[in-house]
Scaffold this motif. Sequence first.
Motif, mmCIF file in Angstrom:
data_model
loop_
_atom_site.group_PDB
_atom_site.id
_atom_site.type_symbol
_atom_site.label_atom_id
_atom_site.label_comp_id
_atom_site.label_asym_id
_atom_site.label_seq_id
_atom_site.Cartn_x
_atom_site.Cartn_y
_atom_site.Cartn_z
ATOM 1 N N GLU A 144 31.135 117.047 42.507
ATOM 2 C CA GLU A 144 31.138 116.144 43.377
ATOM 3 C C GLU A 144 29.882 115.474 42.009
ATOM 4 N N THR A 145 29.346 115.868 41.633
ATOM 5 C CA THR A 145 28.046 115.644 40.188
ATOM 6 C C THR A 145 27.868 116.382 39.188
ATOM 7 N N MET A 146 27.286 116.279 38.392
ATOM 8 C CA MET A 146 26.778 116.895 37.502
ATOM 9 C C MET A 146 24.874 117.443 37.725
ATOM 10 N N ASN A 147 24.505 119.366 37.360
ATOM 11 C CA ASN A 147 23.432 118.947 37.972
ATOM 12 C C ASN A 147 22.857 120.079 37.406
ATOM 13 N N ASP A 148 21.947 120.955 37.748
ATOM 14 C CA ASP A 148 21.581 122.051 36.431
ATOM 15 C C ASP A 148 22.621 123.366 37.459
ATOM 16 N N ASN A 176 25.267 123.381 37.186
ATOM 17 C CA ASN A 176 26.557 123.058 36.600
ATOM 18 C C ASN A 176 26.598 122.809 34.868
ATOM 19 N N TYR A 177 24.994 122.942 34.441
ATOM 20 C CA TYR A 177 24.745 122.472 33.203
ATOM 21 C C TYR A 177 25.883 123.380 31.917
ATOM 22 N N GLU A 178 25.826 123.845 32.076
ATOM 23 C CA GLU A 178 26.910 125.560 31.433
ATOM 24 C C GLU A 178 28.174 124.568 30.262
ATOM 25 N N LYS A 179 28.609 124.257 31.869
ATOM 26 C CA LYS A 179 30.101 123.832 32.141
ATOM 27 C C LYS A 179 30.308 122.401 31.684
ATOM 28 N N THR A 180 29.375 121.618 31.463
ATOM 29 C CA THR A 180 29.430 120.295 30.922
ATOM 30 C C THR A 180 29.337 119.768 29.534
ATOM 31 N N LEU A 181 31.087 119.032 28.778
ATOM 32 C CA LEU A 181 31.412 118.634 28.355
ATOM 33 C C LEU A 181 30.630 117.521 27.494
ATOM 34 N N THR A 182 30.161 117.979 26.568
ATOM 35 C CA THR A 182 30.073 116.121 25.854
ATOM 36 C C THR A 182 30.916 115.096 24.702
ATOM 37 N N LEU A 183 31.500 114.463 24.569
ATOM 38 C CA LEU A 183 32.041 113.900 24.290
ATOM 39 C C LEU A 183 31.810 112.803 23.674
ATOM 40 N N ILE A 184 31.793 112.699 22.276
ATOM 41 C CA ILE A 184 31.737 111.787 21.098
ATOM 42 C C ILE A 184 32.350 111.403 19.896
ATOM 43 N N LYS A 185 32.532 109.979 20.671
ATOM 44 C CA LYS A 185 34.319 109.208 19.809
ATOM 45 C C LYS A 185 33.834 109.172 17.870
ATOM 46 N N ILE A 186 35.500 109.859 17.493
ATOM 47 C CA ILE A 186 35.085 109.975 15.999
ATOM 48 C C ILE A 186 36.279 108.704 15.462
#
Length: 145
Positions: free
Chosen positions: A128-132, A134-144
């Motif tokens: 439902e949301t990103m929080n404390d 589940n932050y270890e499971k969150t991916l950061t995607l940067i456009k290349i």
Amino acid sequence: MSKLVFFFIIILCANLYSQNVDFNIVGNWNASDYWSNESKTTFTEDGYISMTINGEKIDGKNFIIHGGPNDGQKGEMKYLINSTTSPMQIDIIALKDNIEKGRILGIIIPVHHTKFLMLLSFDGKRPETMNDENYEKTLTLIKIE
């Protein structure tokens, strides 16, 4: 008083503008997790997703299934985005012979047109949301590209 009204109108207009900015996921992205593990992910215009997992490239249009009853057979991976929700929803869909075999449910939060956060669930329940929690499971995607 007129300065306060003017300031309020500026804030309101900026907020409306930010809500109307379209996020385009199509392209090549570098995904990194909490532990700085990196992989390449590609979202195509025609709805396919390709990614690299543990050094193995999975071509969304044509990948070979490893393990299970379909071992060695050809499969596909597609994605669907629902941008009308907040946070946006993403589904990654595994297909074989145009029949859905599984679905990974997730959410995405655009940070910038070249960066977004993605949280996927493998238990059939959409986060439902990103929080404390589940932050270890969150991916950061940067456009290349």
